[in-house]
Design a protein around this motif. Structure first.
Motif: not given
Length: 898
Positions: A296-318
């Protein structure tokens, strides 16, 4: 006595070795040889007499009987004074058996009080078990992931033109930028939802609502076990799918789905590359089909595209460090787009009070503590966990109060028993132990009944709570262990007051016949009953307020006519035949109006969010506004009225560049006379995406979202979405109309015929609130029931205490009515006190609950009056039986009670 060893019995089997080791570990060394020798001798005799099996069982039982303080290693008695051929019986087990025997006899002798006690406790325990099950499930959301404590959802917060923006998703490129800029980010994965799809396989076409498109590392971040395919490589290529186990069986049965294809609407064929386990119920999203995000088209514009985004941190990183880095994205990546989209430099944009920032939500807090715009699913609220936890404690408290009151009621009849026991040498702690044993026994009997009630009520509770609990969720080691421990504590705590009161009786006074249970503790029993009615009245007030709010939402004028509107789904599959199909339906006698209605103000429907620029003289404002695409029949079909201007017209080609506003948009944009003014869509930066529209009309405000939110600005553009048709109907024979429409549908397409009614979709929006209201109503009813049982016990106690007084009053000419009034007066006073205490507490709690609704009722005085009246009525009905029974009794018998 000689020790019989295994060497002296080479042809016979030995006793259980583990039992011998237990004996050697526990028994004092100077006693072990004698004890073990005699046990072995007895064992070998029993082998010849009853067989090896029974001999082993007898041996184990004998060993267990030796595990008493007399034989323990810490004791060092004189061996010359021990009679080894006659072991003392374990006194503790005999004492416990005696306690249980007497307890069962007393419970059986007082069947009525026993039944009331057990039922009250069972209802309280069953309610607590169900609520605990619900609360634990709510608290367990997303905690099953291996790295749940290191996973965060990246969300977008901002403010534009004095309007807050709180989005559950974030800009499409934000996640990859974070992965590049922040060394503490271990992985980033995205999810997009593209709405429902008509999935085709062979000759079957099925509409699937739960479809998501995800990055290839989605199954590495989230613990959804793969049953087939590779968790990392399954979604690397475009047009690939991972199905859940249930979905795979739905389409392919028991055959292997890997390599097979499904047609996903207008996206074409997708190849199945994996099968995963079903998404657990305690997850903040539930999808059955996962497609490759590259499809699907995700787009590269910061103001015109969006996605539910999840990040996983390294152990102990604040996480604070990640937020600090992400705050620099506005200047580093978004400055150029501010100029492109809003026509101003970044400093100018920020000087107007506009801002954007990224906030990171812990994965485990999303379900209970997130209420952002465009959530993946409707989340719950942590306050309901608190509310139901408090309700569970209150109901358990009511059950314990009942137990105390009813046990005290029975104390008058057992005073002579206590006196005789004391004369025969019983000490106070023995009596306390006896009564506590009865209390614990009763609580465990109530637990057995409670488990039966849970099994009986679980299907109905699932329907009310929207869960899928099974009895195995309660019948596990943790829940049963907790329930048994709770019962033990409840039995000891609830039985402690009557136990110590009963054991304090003086034997001489009791046996002289002058004993009455002391009235010095009457204030305490009255206080307990008052607490019961404070809880009951408070819950009745909460029930009345919740039901009034639900009725208000259902009956409030919502700005459109939701009755008699039939919605046909997935009409886009008709393609070029849609216009002819619509015209054909409009000719039916039962159909008043037909409109293309992909956008509907109730239930699941399309919705667009546009950046809008307003030009009004020298003022330029930029807004993020929701919009619908409608045709010229939309307003009349749904009964939406115009406040100014005109509706769209198919005879006016210029209306393709026209727009309607709702009144909220007029107020937000600051228009004094909006007709003829212009506004522009911001677009996505591509050529032709930015368009200018002329305002031709203003529609009256209508609720196109839940009443939890105020009516927001809304734009109506011309160009009806073909995904649904809305039919304004007028008929009493709806089945015939549906049959007629379905026949016409099947003549044009092989796709499944699906429909709904607008009023049902509207009610669905408030299903969660309705469930909460129903649960509170049920719990309020249970609280009242338990309080009535306690009041019945106290009435029986008071009547017993005042038997002689009632007899004297009757002899002196008192009427039945005056005696009943006399006995009721005290309870009415208690209820009045309870009402005065409960009213401000319940009023405050419900006012806080109502704050979640933008449109709500006020707490009226009659809520409290009705709750008090109901409590009085219940009390009168409960107490009247005992009062009338006492008033009608023969006064001669009353005066001879001593």
């Amino acid at each position: 006595m000689l020790k019989k060893t295994s060497s002296s019995q080479p042809d016979r089997q030995s006793p259980p070795r583990w039992a011998d080791r237990l004996l050697e570990w526990f028994v004092a060394p100077h006693l072990l040889e004698y004890v073990q020798g005699d046990l072995h001798e007895t064992f070998y005799k029993q082998v010849d007499q009853v067989g090896i099996g029974r001999a082993r069982r007898s041996y184990i039982w004998a060993v267990l009987n030796c595990l008493t303080p007399f034989f323990a290693k810490r004791q060092r008695p004189d061996p010359s004074r021990i009679h080894y051929n006659k072991y003392p019986k374990p006194l503790f087990s005999d004492m416990l058996l005696n306690y249980l025997t007497i307890a069962l006899r007393n419970l059986w002798r007082h069947k009525a009080f026993t039944a009331i006690n057990i039922v009250g406790l069972a209802v309280g325990l069953a309610t607590c078990l169900l609520i605990v099950l619900y609360v634990l499930h709510e608290l367990s959301y997303d905690r099953y992931h291996a790295d749940a404590n290191r996973i965060y959802r990246m969300t977008l917060y901002g403010r534009m033109d004095n309007k807050d923006i709180n989005l559950a998703y974030t800009s499409g490129p934000a996640g990859q930028a974070l992965l590049k800029e922040c060394p503490g980010v271990e992985a980033v994965t995205r999810l997009r939802r593209e709405g429902a799809f008509l999935v085709k396989y062979n000759d079957r076409i099925i509409k699937e609502e739960n479809v998501a498109f995800v990055d290839s590392n989605f199954f590495s971040v989230f613990n959804l076990p793969m049953l087939k395919g590779h968790r990392v490589r399954a979604l690397v290529e475009p047009n690939t799918l991972v199905l859940t186990e249930t979905m795979a069986r739905k389409y392919f049965g028991q055959t292997d789905p890997i390599g097979k294809t499904l047609s996903m609407g207008n996206l074409g064929l997708f190849r199945i590359t994996g099968v995963c386990e079903d998404v657990p119920s305690n997850t903040h999203f539930h999808y059955d089909v996962f497609g490759s995000l590259q499809s699907v088209k995700t787009g590269s514009k910061w103001f015109a595209s969006g996605a539910y985004t999840y990040v996983r941190l390294r152990e102990g990183y604040p996480i604070q460090q990640v937020e600090a880095i992400s705050n620099g994205f506005v200047r580093k990546y978004m400055a150029s787009e501010v100029q492109e989209f809003f026509g101003m430099t970044l400093p100018e944009f920020l000087q107007k009070g506009n801002r954007f920032s990224f906030v990171f939500q812990p994965l485990t807090s999303i379900h209970l503590q997130s209420n952002l715009d465009d959530e993946l699913e409707a989340n719950s609220d942590i306050k309901y966990v608190y509310i139901f936890s408090v309700i569970a404690l209150f109901i358990l408290l009511l059950a314990c109060i009942n137990f105390m009151n009813l046990s005290t009621v029975g104390s008058a009849g057992r005073s002579k028993e206590v006196g005789i026991r004391k004369v025969l040498g019983s000490v106070r702690m023995q009596l306390v132990s006896q009564f506590l044993a009865e209390s614990v026994l009763l609580t465990f009997l109530a637990l057995v009944l409670a488990m039966g009630l849970v099994l009986l009520l679980l299907p109905g509770f699932n329907e009310l709570a929207g869960k899928q609990f099974t009895f195995s969720a309660i019948a596990n080691v943790k829940m049963l262990g907790g329930a048994v421990l709770a019962c033990l504590m409840v039995g000891l705590l609830a039985g402690s007051y009557p136990a110590f009161v009963l054991s304090s009786f003086k034997p001489i006074t009791v046996l002289n016949g002058r004993m009455q249970v002391s009235l010095r503790s009457g204030w305490f029993r009255n206080a307990l009953v008052t607490v019961q009615f404070v809880v009951s009245i408070g819950m009745i007030i909460a029930t009345i307020a919740a039901n009034q709010q639900l009725q208000f939402m259902q009956n409030k004028k919502v700005g459109f006519d939701k009755e008699q509107v039939l919605v046909l789904h997935d009409t886009q599959v008709l393609g070029p035949k849609l216009s002819a199909f619509k015209a054909e339906l409009a000719k039916l006698a039962s159909v008043v109006q037909v409109s293309k209605a992909g956008f509907l103000p109730a239930g699941s429907s399309s919705q667009s969010v546009d950046g809008i620029q307003i030009q009004d003289g020298t003022r330029i404002g930029t807004y993020r506004t929701k919009s619908y695409f409608v045709d010229d029949d939309y307003l009349s079909t749904l009964g939406i009225r115009l406040a100014q201007g005109r509706n769209f017209s198919k005879d006016s080609p210029a209306d393709n560049s026209a727009v309607l506003l709702n009144e909220a948009a007029v107020r937000t944009y600051g228009f004094k006379n909006p007709i003829g003014k212009q506004l522009s869509t911001v677009g996505d930066g591509t050529e032709g995406s930015k368009r200018t529209y002329t305002i031709i009309g203003v529609v009256k405000d209508f609720h196109f979202e839940s009443m939890h939110q105020p009516i927001a600005p809304l734009l109506l553009f011309y160009g009806g979405d073909s995904g649904q048709l809305a039919l304004r109907i007028r008929t009493d024979d709806i089945p015939s109309l549906l049959t007629n429409i379905e026949q016409r549908w099947k003549a044009d397409t092989d796709n499944p015929f699906a429909y709904s009614f607008l009023n049902d979709r509207f009610n669905t929006m408030y299903r969660s609130d309705q469930r909460i209201g129903q649960l509170v109503s049920i719990f309020a009813g249970l609280a009242v029931l338990i309080a009535c049982l306690g009041l019945f016990g106290l009435a029986a106690f008071t009547t017993h205490q005042r038997t002689k007084e009632i007899g004297v009053r009757k002899v002196l000419g008192a009427s039945v009515a005056s005696i009943v009034t006399l006995l009721l007066t005290n309870y009415l006073k208690l209820i009045l006190v309870a009402l005065l205490i409960a009213s401000p507490i319940a009023g405050y709690v419900m006012s806080e609950w109502l704050r979640d609704f933008a449109y709500k009722i006020e707490m009226e005085w009659w809520f409290f009056a009705l709750a008090g009246g109901l409590a009085v009525a219940v009390a009168v009905l409960t107490v009247s039986y005992q009062a009338i029974k006492a008033a009608l009794g023969n006064p001669v018998k009353s005066l001879r009670t001593e």
